[in-house]
Design a protein around this motif. Structure first.
Motif, PDB file in Angstrom:
ATOM      1  N   CYS A   1       0.851  -1.187   0.000  1.00 12.51           N
ATOM      2  CA  CYS A   1       0.000   0.000   0.000  1.00 12.51           C
ATOM      3  C   CYS A   1       0.888   1.238   0.000  1.00 12.51           C
TER       4      CYS A   1
ATOM      5  N   GLU B   1       4.298   7.164   2.204  1.00 16.37           N
ATOM      6  CA  GLU B   1       4.621   5.979   2.995  1.00 16.37           C
ATOM      7  C   GLU B   1       4.244   4.716   2.224  1.00 16.37           C
TER       8      GLU B   1
ATOM      9  N   LEU C   1       3.642   0.647   2.759  1.00 13.93           N
ATOM     10  CA  LEU C   1       3.437  -0.472   3.669  1.00 13.93           C
ATOM     11  C   LEU C   1       3.572  -1.763   2.872  1.00 13.93           C
TER      12      LEU C   1
ATOM     13  N   TYR D   1       3.777  -6.198   3.317  1.00 13.36           N
ATOM     14  CA  TYR D   1       3.727  -7.396   4.153  1.00 13.36           C
ATOM     15  C   TYR D   1       3.967  -8.615   3.280  1.00 13.36           C
TER      16      TYR D   1
ATOM     17  N   ASP E   1      -2.006  -2.727   9.222  1.00 12.05           N
ATOM     18  CA  ASP E   1      -1.496  -1.512   9.862  1.00 12.05           C
ATOM     19  C   ASP E   1      -0.566  -1.843  11.022  1.00 12.05           C
TER      20      ASP E   1
ATOM     21  N   ALA F   1       2.577  -4.639   9.135  1.00  6.74           N
ATOM     22  CA  ALA F   1       3.318  -4.401   7.891  1.00  6.74           C
ATOM     23  C   ALA F   1       4.629  -3.668   8.160  1.00  6.74           C
ATOM     24  N   GLU F   2       5.615  -3.909   7.288  1.00  2.00           N
ATOM     25  CA  GLU F   2       6.843  -3.114   7.292  1.00  2.00           C
ATOM     26  C   GLU F   2       6.525  -1.755   6.665  1.00  2.00           C
ATOM     27  N   ARG F   3       7.173  -0.693   7.166  1.00  3.06           N
ATOM     28  CA  ARG F   3       6.856   0.659   6.701  1.00  3.06           C
ATOM     29  C   ARG F   3       8.119   1.390   6.254  1.00  3.06           C
TER      30      ARG F   3
ATOM     31  N   GLN G   1       8.981   5.427   5.000  1.00  5.70           N
ATOM     32  CA  GLN G   1       8.545   6.790   4.718  1.00  5.70           C
ATOM     33  C   GLN G   1       9.542   7.485   3.804  1.00  5.70           C
TER      34      GLN G   1
ATOM     35  N   LYS H   1      14.284  -2.218   4.285  1.00  4.49           N
ATOM     36  CA  LYS H   1      13.221  -1.827   5.209  1.00  4.49           C
ATOM     37  C   LYS H   1      11.873  -2.487   4.924  1.00  4.49           C
ATOM     38  N   LEU H   2      11.688  -3.033   3.722  1.00 11.10           N
ATOM     39  CA  LEU H   2      10.388  -3.613   3.379  1.00 11.10           C
ATOM     40  C   LEU H   2      10.436  -5.117   3.115  1.00 11.10           C
TER      41      LEU H   2
ATOM     42  N   GLU I   1      -3.498   0.725  -3.083  1.00 12.29           N
ATOM     43  CA  GLU I   1      -3.377  -0.526  -2.329  1.00 12.29           C
ATOM     44  C   GLU I   1      -3.567  -1.700  -3.274  1.00 12.29           C
TER      45      GLU I   1
END
Length: 435
Positions: A131, A140, A142, A144, A155, A158-160, A162, A177-178, A210
């Motif tokens: 997303c 941002e 997100l 998973y 929410d 999930a890995e985030r 920014q 990071k993801l 998404e």
């Protein structure tokens, strides 16, 4: 930013059209499916089932998925997705539901648009969730490592990542990071896809995108199976040539009104801002508010006083609309108010803050024309009109509208900047004595 949701087919069509370019040719999305509308019920239209098959012969060659495309959430859990169907089976499934009432959770609406697309056979472990959404100072992402209808609360798990406004996204950041839980053999290709997807997202001015599930097949082909997206409508002057014709569907369960389309068309042809959304066509409280911020304040105030269930519309007229534009806007509102008579009457609250450059007298000249046009109907429907306005030439504007009210016998209550911006709301609703 004016963020508006789009159909899944629109989002997938844009991805089909632009992913190849924004990925430098590394990624493609072959088939966004076809949108089936009520036109198929008319054998003389240009969008019959036969013409759809003629333009999309793959419909007869592959197993298909069919689902409504009307901003409906959790379609799978509502039994609104048909999977693995032949063309005849998908056609029958759609026709059984076309233009029929359907309840989804607490909302009931008519099904009118369906997306039919190829079935993509895959394994559960090939599904992911992604997303992208925009905040005030950053975007941002997100992600998973599992996806699908039972993905759960993304929410919280999930890995985030920014990305501050103006900064670039690197493959190293994405991978670190993801994608820490993604199999090594899929890492490079999925990293590349996410970089391309983010570029697509930015260049076409999405505000939300998404994909669940996002499928990566054994040959590393990436396919979005289910998509929800929103565009920043105010970027139309930048992206219209890339978007093409975008259909802005109403939320499921709420009909699209021709009056809304009229104001939207006017808005697209003027430098002013003209917006109108019908919330409850039988509601008793209608507003004609100058300014986007003021429109929020007035709607909130009506709700705060316990009349939210009677709030009929939401919108604004601002940015120095002309006399004629104000006339058409006011006439449109008044015509909607006349559709249904209420035994206790109705209220029209014409409000706004202190205008910066809008000539209040000029806009009120358009309002007066509308009042003259509907004077007898206003009396017949027992409509009380309350005005609070200020700004350039407001004294002349209020004087003229009060004189017109006296002449027409409409009994308008008129206030200027000496009265608090929302004070007319409780006065109109009979919750406090008029000042």
């Amino acid at each position: 930013m004016s963020v508006k949701p789009i159909r899944e087919h629109t989002g997938k069509t844009l991805l089909h059209r632009w992913l190849h370019e924004y990925s430098g040719g590394k990624h493609t999305y072959a088939n966004p499916g076809v949108l089936v509308t009520p036109a198929v019920l008319d054998s003389t239209s240009k969008e019959t089932w036969d013409t759809l098959v003629e333009a999309n012969p793959w419909l007869l060659e592959q197993k298909l998925v069919a689902k409504p495309d009307q901003l409906i959430k959790r379609r799978g859990k509502a039994g609104l997705i048909a999977v693995g169907k032949t063309f005849d089976e998908a056609k029958a499934w759609v026709m059984q539901r076309m233009c029929k009432e359907q309840q989804v959770e607490a909302v009931t609406g008519q099904l009118t648009h369906f997306l039919v697309e190829p079935l993509v056979p895959h394994k559960q472990e090939e599904e992911f969730y992604i997303c992208l959404h925009s905040m005030r100072y950053y975007d941002e992402i997100l992600f998973y490592h599992e996806g699908g209808v039972d993905v759960g609360d993304v929410d919280s798990k999930a890995e985030r990542l920014q990305i501050p406004t103006g900064m670039e996204l690197s493959s190293k950041e994405v991978a670190a990071k993801l994608l820490s839980k993604v199999p090594a053999e899929k890492l490079d290709n999925l990293t590349s896809f996410i970089l391309s997807l983010y570029k697509f997202y930015k260049e076409l001015h999405f505000a939300y995108l998404e994909i669940n599930p996002l499928v990566m097949l054994s040959d590393n082909t990436v396919v979005p199976l289910d998509m929800a997206a929103k565009l920043d409508e105010t970027a139309g002057f930048l992206c219209a040539h890339k978007w093409g014709d975008v259909d802005w569907p109403p939320p499921f369960g709420r009909a699209a009104y021709p009056e809304e389309a009229l104001i939207r068309d006017m808005d697209g042809k003027t430098g002013a801002s003209l917006k109108l959304t019908i919330l409850n066509e039988k509601g008793r409280v209608w507003t004609m508010v100058a300014g986007g911020g003021a429109s929020v304040v007035y709607a909130d105030t009506v709700a705060d006083y316990g009349w939210g269930h009677e709030l009929a519309n939401y919108g604004e007229y601002s940015g120095a609309p002309s006399t004629e534009e104000t006339f058409v806007y006011a006439k449109t509102l008044l015509s909607l108010m006349m559709k249904y008579k209420h035994p206790e009457g109705k209220f029209l609250i014409i409000g706004g803050g202190i205008a910066n450059f809008t000539d209040v007298a000029a806009t009120f000249t358009g309002l007066i024309k509308a009042l003259e046009h509907f004077a007898s109907d206003i009396k017949e429907h027992n409509i009380q009109i309350w005005i609070r306005r200020a700004g350039p030439n407001y004294v002349e504007g209020l004087r003229k509208v009060k004189a017109a009210s006296d002449k027409l016998g409409l009994g308008l209550k008129v206030y200027g900047p000496e009265t608090h911006i929302t004070a007319v709301v409780p006065m109109a609703l009979g919750l406090m004595s008029p000042l």
